[in-house]
Design a protein around this motif. Sequence first.
Motif, PDB file in Angstrom:
ATOM      1  N   LEU A 115       0.827  -1.209   0.000  1.00 40.52           N
ATOM      2  CA  LEU A 115       0.000   0.000   0.000  1.00 40.52           C
ATOM      3  C   LEU A 115       0.867   1.267   0.000  1.00 40.52           C
ATOM      4  N   LEU A 116       1.957   1.255   0.762  1.00 33.60           N
ATOM      5  CA  LEU A 116       2.857   2.408   0.785  1.00 33.60           C
ATOM      6  C   LEU A 116       3.566   2.573  -0.558  1.00 33.60           C
ATOM      7  N   SER A 117       3.883   1.464  -1.212  1.00 37.95           N
ATOM      8  CA  SER A 117       4.490   1.534  -2.549  1.00 37.95           C
ATOM      9  C   SER A 117       3.529   2.174  -3.537  1.00 37.95           C
ATOM     10  N   VAL A 118       2.263   1.770  -3.474  1.00 36.26           N
ATOM     11  CA  VAL A 118       1.263   2.365  -4.365  1.00 36.26           C
ATOM     12  C   VAL A 118       1.130   3.856  -4.074  1.00 36.26           C
ATOM     13  N   LEU A 119       1.101   4.232  -2.803  1.00 35.67           N
ATOM     14  CA  LEU A 119       1.025   5.659  -2.442  1.00 35.67           C
ATOM     15  C   LEU A 119       2.213   6.435  -3.017  1.00 35.67           C
ATOM     16  N   ALA A 120       3.400   5.884  -2.871  1.00 31.09           N
ATOM     17  CA  ALA A 120       4.597   6.562  -3.377  1.00 31.09           C
ATOM     18  C   ALA A 120       4.551   6.684  -4.898  1.00 31.09           C
ATOM     19  N   LEU A 121       4.048   5.653  -5.572  1.00 30.59           N
ATOM     20  CA  LEU A 121       3.984   5.679  -7.033  1.00 30.59           C
ATOM     21  C   LEU A 121       2.872   6.594  -7.549  1.00 30.59           C
ATOM     22  N   LEU A 122       1.813   6.752  -6.790  1.00 36.13           N
ATOM     23  CA  LEU A 122       0.714   7.631  -7.200  1.00 36.13           C
ATOM     24  C   LEU A 122       1.043   9.112  -7.020  1.00 36.13           C
TER      25      LEU A 122
END
Length: 181
Positions: A115-122
């Motif tokens: 979830l944190l990876s998705v946040l960083a990528l978004l």
Amino acid sequence: VDATFHDSHELSTQEIIDKIAQHAPGVFFSGDAQKLQSSYEALIAAYQSHASMLRQIQQPIAQWSRETVTAWAKAVKQHYHQAGPSKLIPQGELLAVMKRAVELQHGFSPRATQLLSVLALLNTPENMGRLAQINTGEGKSLIVAMLAALHALQGQKVDVLTTSTELSIPEVKNQRPLFEM
């Protein structure tokens, strides 16, 4: 096993956030531990709350059925088709529903690292992309699937490139029901 991995443990969400920020100093959003933390907290709060898009649904997102997720996704697509990107749906809500969709489809919840990876990528500066290194076993396929679905929900065209067509075919079949939700 214990002799080899005796000091090993699963990192807490705060430890993951600190590692991301430490490895990305000065990088927009990812290098700011406070922004990552507050965005993650917004996701978790949205997961336990009612959605802004389907106000008639009285259940928190955490209790939604597959049908409710599908109805929400349809409403979101229609919203972005009519309003465009000018009226955004809260990112925490988008990710909270994606978290629930993954649970319903795969029977497990995305890990904090995913979830944190998705946040960083978004969260990238305008007209800039982001490159991420995700280690083997950290759930790259799920991260890419969630990211692709979130962009598609917002009316963006999504292309996923891979160096291994052979490995991607079973993953596409595995993720198709998630995309169809």
